[in-house]
Design an enzyme around this catalytic site. Structure first.
Site, mmCIF file in Angstrom:
data_model
loop_
_atom_site.group_PDB
_atom_site.id
_atom_site.type_symbol
_atom_site.label_atom_id
_atom_site.label_comp_id
_atom_site.label_asym_id
_atom_site.label_seq_id
_atom_site.Cartn_x
_atom_site.Cartn_y
_atom_site.Cartn_z
ATOM 1 N N GLY A 90 -9.196 -11.021 2.575
ATOM 2 C CA GLY A 90 -9.798 -9.699 2.397
ATOM 3 C C GLY A 90 -9.410 -9.059 1.073
ATOM 4 C CB SER A 91 -9.087 -5.482 0.173
ATOM 5 O OG SER A 91 -10.352 -5.160 0.675
ATOM 6 C CB THR A 92 -4.546 -8.999 0.185
ATOM 7 O OG1 THR A 92 -5.156 -10.120 0.821
ATOM 8 C CG2 THR A 92 -4.117 -8.004 1.244
ATOM 9 C CG MET A 93 -8.578 -12.730 -2.024
ATOM 10 S SD MET A 93 -7.494 -13.887 -2.846
ATOM 11 C CE MET A 93 -8.573 -14.491 -4.136
ATOM 12 C CE LYS A 94 -11.712 -5.109 -2.762
ATOM 13 N NZ LYS A 94 -11.806 -3.938 -1.889
#
Lengths: 542, 90
Positions: free
Chosen positions: A279-283
């Site tokens: 999820g957004s922890t990739m950003k």
């Protein structure tokens, strides 16, 4: 000379007559009472300790008490005490001795635990009871920390069955000895046969984990999983400067000392074996790639227009943010902003950077069933795939991989191998991001835990921290679920020179809240705060 | 006479080695018994150590300490206001 020889012959002759004829009966009786038995000398399995030497798994034998009835019966007076110490029914010992009176060996009790065996030996000594022997039997494996280390350490019977007990079985396991021993009538060993083999004990294993940090992580994760009625959860705490795992906990857990509890999904060390979409922890890694390759700098602005349309699909934020800085992009977790950056990057460049960070790569921990996750190759990406990667869909990773990726940001861009065993020397890593890029990202991530970010609950009083939330829709029957989520928070502390990286994953919270910031964020704050204190890292000006 | 010296010496050597053999066997038994005794002691010491380790682990269990510190001693983690950071000693 001849006289000397004659004298010797005479002496020997007399000795022969004496032994054969005069002492014949006495010696024959003595000889018959001797016995040869093959005895197994059990080898001890090596102990497992944490980095400070606290025992996490220990083998100690269950003792077998045996006796020579002919000798023991003569000491009738002390039989009741011995019976009680062995925990046998009153009078049973006397009956047994009477039945076996003609024998020279009988087992009194097998599998006596160590504390009781110590008590029996005291009784034997105080009453000076003869003819009772204790031999260590099958070693029994104890796990004093119970469920806290359960999935990581696993368990062993004779051999390792699960977890590190299985992974390092050859190292921990010893080799039993086999001795052919001649004993006299009193049970005293006289001689061992030459073909005997001595026992070789197993080697000890020292983990990188700290049992205090492990306990705190377990306590807080368990509390959160219970509070949010979640299906499961995992957390990993890494030392940023060495790559050592300091804590690795999972829910649900089990008590490894209870044999009947050793089954089912509780055995899974989810932090290593289970993959999920991050999820957004990739950003941060998408932004890092853009910074690293000169596409953006720390002051760049991203123009979000409300949505991106790719074929029939649309990428959109919950609220329209307009012209945003990178700080806002990460702080408010803008999918559109991240997707625009990912689409502006060259496919090969993006793939190479994510691959280097470790997505889809094996961590080589040696843990059984370690998962590697999956990063599809750039040749298979559609435009939508490329955009989805930016907010962490279409690839998968384990909690440990995610923690390592953030540890790399914390270690100024140098990726260190993760280790479950204590590192004794300096660890060499691989530089995959410039120190500038890593520092910039860390400072951008500070906004996440500030008021107005997605996880003010993850802030720690006294310590500036960096982190990122993720709220991921789970896949159900091939499509993304509308009501099943995974809440994630990964962060670093202290901000200026990170020492610790902590990843929290909580699966399917069912009590209302499901956002990464609200569910996983507070767990991060509680564990990290205690960890900083226990590692004696002083509070820093915010 | 000269022809008898060699056999006589050999006979003597046989007797000496015979006695030495008996002596060596006797020594072996004594040393084996001693080794066995020490092995037993070592085992008991190891077992005792294991037992004490388990006892230590039970008494030192963090959940137990945590529980007793909070309930019996009313201890708690101080908040930031009550915390003063001292410079590390050189």
């Amino acid at each position: 000379m001849l006289g000397l020889i004659a004298l010797s012959a005479l002496l020997l002759g007399w000795r022969a007559i004496d032994q054969q004829l005069i002492q014949h009966n006495a010696l024959q009786q003595k000889g018959q009472s001797w016995q040869i038995r093959t005895e197994t000398q059990p080898a001890y399995r090596g102990e497992i300790t944490d980095r400070h030497g606290t025992v996490l798994a220990l083998s100690t034998p269950l003792v077998t008490f045996s006796a020579n009835p002919q000798v023991l019966t003569a000491q009738e007076l002390h039989l009741p005490q011995l019976t009680r110490a062995l925990g046998l029914p009153p009078g049973s010992l006397r009956t047994r001795l009477q039945q076996q009176a003609h024998k020279q060996y009988t087992v009194l009790k097998k599998r006596v635990p160590p504390d009781q065996a110590a008590h029996v030996r005291t009784v034997l000594k105080t009453h000076d009871i003869q003819g009772v022997h204790s031999t260590p039997g099958t070693p029994h494996r104890y796990y004093p920390t119970g469920e806290v280390f359960s999935q990581l350490i696993g368990f062993a019977n004779q051999h390792g069955q699960e977890g590190l007990e299985l992974a390092y079985d050859a190292h921990l396991r010893g080799t039993d000895g086999k001795l052919q021993i001649i004993r006299d009538g009193k049970g005293k060993a006289i001689q061992a046969h030459q073909a005997s083999r001595l026992a070789r004990d197993g080697q000890p294993l020292r983990l990188s984990l700290d049992h205090r940090l492990q306990y705190i992580a377990y306590r807080e994760l368990k509390a959160a999983v219970t509070r949010h009625q979640a299906d499961s959860g995992s957390a990993v705490l890494l030392d940023v400067t060495s790559g050592e795992v300091l804590a690795m906990v999972n829910q649900p857990g089990y008590n490894p000392n209870d044999r009947s509890a050793r089954r089912g999904p509780s055995l899974r060390n989810r932090a290593i074996t289970d993959v999920f979409e991050p999820g957004s922890t990739m950003k941060p890694f998408i932004v890092a790639t853009a910074l690293e390759h000169g596409q953006l700098d720390a002051d760049s602005q991203i123009d979000t227009r409300g949505w991106i349309t790719l074929g029939e699909r649309r990428i959109q934020d919950q609220t329209e943010l307009g012209q945003i800085s990178l700080t806002t992009l990460l702080g408010r977790s803008s999918n559109e902003g991240a997707a625009r950056i990912a689409l502006s990057l060259d496919k090969i460049t993006l793939w190479q950077q994510l691959d280097q960070i470790g997505f889809g790569r094996s961590l080589d921990t040696g843990f059984p069933a370690e998962a590697t996750g999956h990063l599809p190759h750039d040749s298979q990406w559609s435009r939508m795939d490329q955009a989805s990667l930016a907010f962490g869909y279409g690839l998968s990773a384990t909690t440990l991989q995610l923690a390592q990726a953030y540890a790399t940001l914390g270690n100024d861009g140098v990726r260190l191998p993760v280790s479950l065993l204590q590192q004794t020397g300096p660890v060499s890593g691989e530089r995959i991001l410039s120190a500038d890029t890593a520092r910039t990202i860390r400072h951008l991530l500070r906004q996440v835990v500030s008021p107005g970010g997605t996880a003010p609950q993850a802030a720690i009083p006294g310590y500036p921290v960096a982190g990122k939330t993720g709220t991921v829709r789970k896949i159900r029957r091939g499509s993304y679920s509308e009501d099943r989520y995974r809440a994630i928070f990964v962060g670093l502390a202290p901000l200026a020179q990170p020492r610790l990286a902590l990843a929290i994953v909580i699966d399917e919270p069912n009590a209302g809240d499901y956002y990464g910031g609200r569910v996983a964020g507070p767990v991060f704050a509680r564990i990290m705060r205690e960890a900083l204190r226990l590692m004696q890292i002083p509070p820093q000006p915010t | 006479m000269k022809r008898l010296i060699l056999p006589a010496c050999l006979s003597l050597a046989i007797i000496v080695s015979g006695v030495a053999l008996v002596f060596a066997r006797h020594q072996t038994r004594i040393l084996f018994a001693e080794r066995q005794q020490l092995r037993t002691e070592q085992q008991q010491t190891t077992d005792e150590w294991g037992r004490l380790q388990l006892e230590l682990a039970t008494l030192g269990s963090l959940s137990e300490i945590n529980h007793r510190a909070r309930t019996e001693l009313q201890m708690q983690i101080p908040d930031q206001v009550a915390t003063l950071a001292l410079p590390a000693r050189p």
